[in-house]
Design an enzyme around this catalytic site. Structure first.
Site, short mmCIF file in Angstrom:
data_model
loop_
_atom_site.label_atom_id
_atom_site.label_comp_id
_atom_site.label_asym_id
_atom_site.label_seq_id
_atom_site.Cartn_x
_atom_site.Cartn_y
_atom_site.Cartn_z
N CYS A 42 -14.24 -4.27 10.78
CA CYS A 42 -13.64 -3.05 11.31
C CYS A 42 -13.75 -2.97 12.83
O CYS A 42 -12.77 -2.75 13.52
CB CYS A 42 -14.31 -1.83 10.67
SG CYS A 42 -13.77 -0.28 11.41
N CYS A 47 -9.91 -2.74 12.24
CA CYS A 47 -9.41 -1.38 12.53
C CYS A 47 -9.44 -1.01 14.01
O CYS A 47 -8.45 -0.48 14.54
CB CYS A 47 -10.25 -0.35 11.78
SG CYS A 47 -10.72 -0.82 10.12
N LYS A 50 -7.30 -3.27 16.36
CA LYS A 50 -5.92 -3.04 15.89
C LYS A 50 -5.39 -1.69 16.39
O LYS A 50 -4.29 -1.60 16.91
CB LYS A 50 -5.90 -3.12 14.37
CG LYS A 50 -4.57 -2.93 13.66
CD LYS A 50 -4.14 -1.52 13.39
CE LYS A 50 -5.10 -0.64 12.66
NZ LYS A 50 -5.23 -0.89 11.24
N TYR A 177 -0.54 -4.08 4.42
CA TYR A 177 -0.99 -3.32 5.58
C TYR A 177 -0.94 -4.17 6.87
O TYR A 177 -0.37 -3.77 7.86
CB TYR A 177 -2.47 -2.94 5.42
CG TYR A 177 -2.84 -1.78 4.56
CD1 TYR A 177 -3.14 -0.55 5.12
CD2 TYR A 177 -2.96 -1.92 3.19
CE1 TYR A 177 -3.55 0.53 4.35
CE2 TYR A 177 -3.38 -0.85 2.40
CZ TYR A 177 -3.68 0.38 2.98
OH TYR A 177 -4.09 1.42 2.22
N GLU A 181 1.60 -3.67 9.99
CA GLU A 181 1.03 -3.10 11.21
C GLU A 181 1.24 -4.05 12.39
O GLU A 181 1.67 -3.64 13.47
CB GLU A 181 -0.47 -2.83 11.02
CG GLU A 181 -0.72 -1.64 10.09
CD GLU A 181 -2.19 -1.32 9.88
OE1 GLU A 181 -3.05 -2.15 10.25
OE2 GLU A 181 -2.48 -0.23 9.34
N HIS A 470 4.50 26.26 13.70
CA HIS A 470 5.84 25.97 14.17
C HIS A 470 5.86 25.80 15.68
O HIS A 470 5.17 26.55 16.38
CB HIS A 470 6.75 27.15 13.76
CG HIS A 470 8.18 26.91 14.10
ND1 HIS A 470 8.97 26.02 13.40
CD2 HIS A 470 8.97 27.45 15.07
CE1 HIS A 470 10.18 26.03 13.92
NE2 HIS A 470 10.21 26.87 14.93
N GLU A 475 4.94 21.08 9.21
CA GLU A 475 5.17 22.41 8.64
C GLU A 475 6.05 22.31 7.40
O GLU A 475 6.02 23.18 6.52
CB GLU A 475 5.76 23.37 9.67
CG GLU A 475 7.18 23.05 10.10
CD GLU A 475 7.74 24.09 11.08
OE1 GLU A 475 7.82 25.26 10.71
OE2 GLU A 475 8.08 23.71 12.22
P1 NDP Z 1 -2.56 -6.76 1.26
O1 NDP Z 1 -3.09 -7.11 -0.06
O2 NDP Z 1 -2.32 -5.34 1.62
O3 NDP Z 1 -1.19 -7.54 1.50
C1 NDP Z 1 -1.08 -8.92 1.30
C2 NDP Z 1 0.39 -9.27 1.40
O4 NDP Z 1 0.54 -10.68 1.34
C3 NDP Z 1 1.21 -8.69 0.24
O5 NDP Z 1 2.44 -8.29 0.76
C4 NDP Z 1 1.34 -9.89 -0.69
O6 NDP Z 1 2.52 -9.85 -1.47
C5 NDP Z 1 1.44 -11.02 0.31
N1 NDP Z 1 1.01 -12.30 -0.22
C6 NDP Z 1 -0.12 -12.60 -0.90
N2 NDP Z 1 -0.17 -13.91 -1.19
C7 NDP Z 1 0.96 -14.45 -0.70
C8 NDP Z 1 1.50 -15.76 -0.69
N3 NDP Z 1 0.86 -16.78 -1.26
N4 NDP Z 1 2.68 -15.95 -0.08
C9 NDP Z 1 3.34 -14.91 0.49
N5 NDP Z 1 2.89 -13.67 0.52
C10 NDP Z 1 1.70 -13.43 -0.07
O7 NDP Z 1 -3.54 -7.46 2.28
P2 NDP Z 1 -3.74 -7.34 3.83
O8 NDP Z 1 -4.25 -8.65 4.23
O9 NDP Z 1 -2.54 -6.79 4.51
O10 NDP Z 1 -4.89 -6.25 3.93
C11 NDP Z 1 -6.08 -6.39 3.16
C12 NDP Z 1 -6.68 -5.05 2.90
O11 NDP Z 1 -7.28 -4.56 4.08
C13 NDP Z 1 -5.68 -3.99 2.49
O12 NDP Z 1 -5.42 -4.01 1.12
C14 NDP Z 1 -6.36 -2.73 2.93
O13 NDP Z 1 -7.19 -2.27 1.89
C15 NDP Z 1 -7.18 -3.16 4.11
N6 NDP Z 1 -6.53 -2.76 5.37
C16 NDP Z 1 -6.39 -1.43 5.63
C17 NDP Z 1 -5.79 -1.00 6.77
C18 NDP Z 1 -5.63 0.45 7.01
O14 NDP Z 1 -6.32 1.25 6.37
N7 NDP Z 1 -4.73 0.87 7.91
C19 NDP Z 1 -5.28 -1.94 7.77
C20 NDP Z 1 -5.46 -3.32 7.39
C21 NDP Z 1 -6.06 -3.69 6.24
P3 NDP Z 1 2.60 -9.02 -2.84
O15 NDP Z 1 2.74 -7.59 -2.47
O16 NDP Z 1 3.83 -9.57 -3.49
O17 NDP Z 1 1.36 -9.32 -3.59
#
Ligand code: NDP
Length: 487
Positions: A42, A47, A50, A177, A181, A470, A475
């Site tokens: 984080c 976080c 980022k 995510y 982002e 407002h 709102e």
């Molecule tokens: P996520 O699980 O959110 O997303 C992973 C993405 O990668 C999905 O779109 C998935 O597709 C895709 N994917 C997985 N494997 C493959 C592959 N072999 N080839 C192509 N695409 C693939 O993980 P992140 O890494 O983005 O984030 C991890 C976690 O960290 C999040 O779940 C969240 O909990 C946390 N996080 C929170 C944030 C916040 O609160 N703002 C910011 C950043 C992270 P598919 O959907 O089809 O599975």
């Protein structure tokens, strides 16, 4: 039996540090081992940096709009080196704060790697051994690359903050995510961004209407989002004397609409640090990018911890299996945060750490409530969400959907096409607000507050009893009179 410590924490991220401090405040003798930087994902590579990049990336539009609002603003350019120097200084400061907090709590810090040797014993990487009545594993997780040829040529989110310069053209793989982002951040900083997502719409698991609007807005801002598209392979881009990859020129230009010479600076491919690479995609295209970011998920950090040897069960996704109190099958060993792969969010890890201390050191067994957790995706616009999506709620019971999408005052005045969405998913019979989904600038701030009412089980009529503030965007959440649809 006497132990060296009452508690030994492995991992100095948000969850581990909080648990160590709070346990020490209860009078426990506590040690913590962290072989990287204190603060964890984080603070050091997630976080916090980022969010600072999100702020940095927003200024371009602010400057553009300022002119329309009557300000004399000249076009500036973004200086990555200046920003990242300041960013790294801020991370150093925060790491220092974490260290001071631990030291002030009399937590002994080992800047070493720790490994379980027995249910109460830890071996450190300097070969010393420590014993503890309780061991807490809070090692977090790390980003993973897909299993494709050349994957090592791509970067992951950890590397973003250490790039010597911004790539001219970045390919982001993933639709979660992190992918979304960073697509928005890089786009805001002036990088040409292409994003591949293997599914039909980004941000799987979020409300369909909300994620569609985020996807639409991202494209509107110039991100080349390719749905139902994945990466097949990556190879270093081969250079001719002119510094371009002749084999791929036509395709790169065709895919992005950008002149190929602009896409291809004379850089050498540099594994793990980015560099021009040639990418084959499932849609049959082939193009050259200056860097590829894999945002394809994260996996728990359970490697080389001695878990199997000691007998701590690990799940199919590499996660440590724990009960509602974060206790593993071995009574002396607990685990919290991303390493347990429950909900990968910092505030959840912190709560799990506090609940662990309540349970073990305060004699007050406490489960962490993992229901109705608000969260935000810091895209542009942001997506804030709590509770059920429309799709989930429809499966459960008859619902009414209150929803509005409009052009907000601030950007409409500046002539931008930006739209926001305010949506409530309401139980038709019980009237409870089952879910709230907001796509808007500062939606993260809004959902934190709306989330309190939703978590408390407020009804739609109770939302309506609150007088609107407002003029604001949010709102609308208390003035939605007629359901848009029901089912
Ligand atoms: P996520 O699980 O959110 O997303 C992973 C993405 O990668 C999905 O779109 C998935 O597709 C895709 N994917 C997985 N494997 C493959 C592959 N072999 N080839 C192509 N695409 C693939 O993980 P992140 O890494 O983005 O984030 C991890 C976690 O960290 C999040 O779940 C969240 O909990 C946390 N996080 C929170 C944030 C916040 O609160 N703002 C910011 C950043 C992270 P598919 O959907 O089809 O599975």
């Amino acid at each position: 039996m006497t132990f060296d410590y009452d508690l030994f924490v492995i991992g100095g991220g948000s969850g581990g540090v909080r648990a160590a401090r709070v346990a020490a405040a209860e009078g426990a003798k506590v040690a913590l081992a962290e072989d990287r930087r204190l603060g964890g994902t984080c603070v050091i590579r997630g976080c916090v940096p980022k969010k600072l990049m999100v702020f940095a990336s927003g200024y371009r539009e602010t400057f553009e709009d300022a002119r329309i609002y009557g300000w004399d603003v000249t076009d500036g350019s973004f200086d990555w080196a200046r920003f990242s120097t300041r960013l790294n200084a801020e991370l150093d400061r925060l790491e220092g704060v974490y260290r001071e907090l631990l030291e002030a709590s009399d937590v002994e810090i080992f800047a070493l790697r720790a490994r379980l040797a027995a249910p109460h014993t830890i071996t450190l990487s300097d070969s010393t051994t420590k014993t503890a009545k309780h061991i807490l594993i809070a090692t977090g997780g790390h980003p993973i690359r897909p299993d494709i040829a050349g994957a090592e040529l791509g970067i992951v989110s950890d590397d973003i903050f250490h790039m010597p310069e911004l790539p001219k053209h970045l390919l982001i793989v993933g639709g979660g995510y992190i992918a979304c982002e960073f697509a928005c951040i890089m786009n805001g900083l002036g990088v040409e961004v292409t994003q591949f997502y293997r599914g039909a719409q980004i941000l799987r698991g979020f409300d369909d209407e909300a994620r569609s609007l985020v996807g639409e807005m991202m494209q509107e801002k110039g991100i080349h989002l390719h749905l139902d598209t994945n990466i097949v392979s990556i190879a270093p881009a081969t250079h001719t004397a002119s510094g371009t990859d002749t084999a791929t020129n036509a395709v790169a230009g065709a895919l992005t609409g950008a002149p190929v010479d602009e896409i291809m600076p004379a850089q050498k491919p540099d594994a793990r640090k980015g560099g021009p690479v040639r990418v084959k995609a499932t849609n049959g295209t082939e193009a050259v990018y200056n860097a590829v970011l894999f945002a394809t998920g994260r996996t728990p950090d359970t490697r080389n911890l001695g878990l199997e040897e000691v007998g701590v069960p690990i799940g199919r996704r590499g996660e440590i299996i724990v009960d509602d109190y974060s206790q593993t099958a071995l009574p002396s060993i607990y685990a919290i945060g991303d390493v347990t792969n429950r909900v990968q969010l910092t505030p959840v890890a912190i709560r799990e750490g506090m609940a662990f201390v309540d349970t073990v050191f305060k004699g007050n067994p406490t489960r962490v409530d993992h229901e109705m957790i608000p969260s935000a995706v810091f895209t542009r616009p942001e997506l804030g969400t709590i509770g059920m999506t429309e799709e989930q709620a429809r499966e459960q019971e008859p619902v009414e959907i209150y929803c509005t999408s409009f052009r907000p005052m601030q950007t409409a005045f500046a002539g931008r096409p930006d739209r926001v969405l305010m949506k409530l998913v309401v139980s038709k019979q019980r009237r409870t607000v089952l879910g709230c989904h907001i796509v808007a600038p500062e939606a993260g701030e809004m959902i934190q507050l709306a989330g309190i009412a939703v978590k408390l089980g407020a009804t739609k009529e109770q939302f309506d009893q609150t007088v609107a503030v407002h003029p604001t965007m949010s709102e609308e959440l208390v003035t939605l009179k007629t359901p848009m649809r029901g089912a």
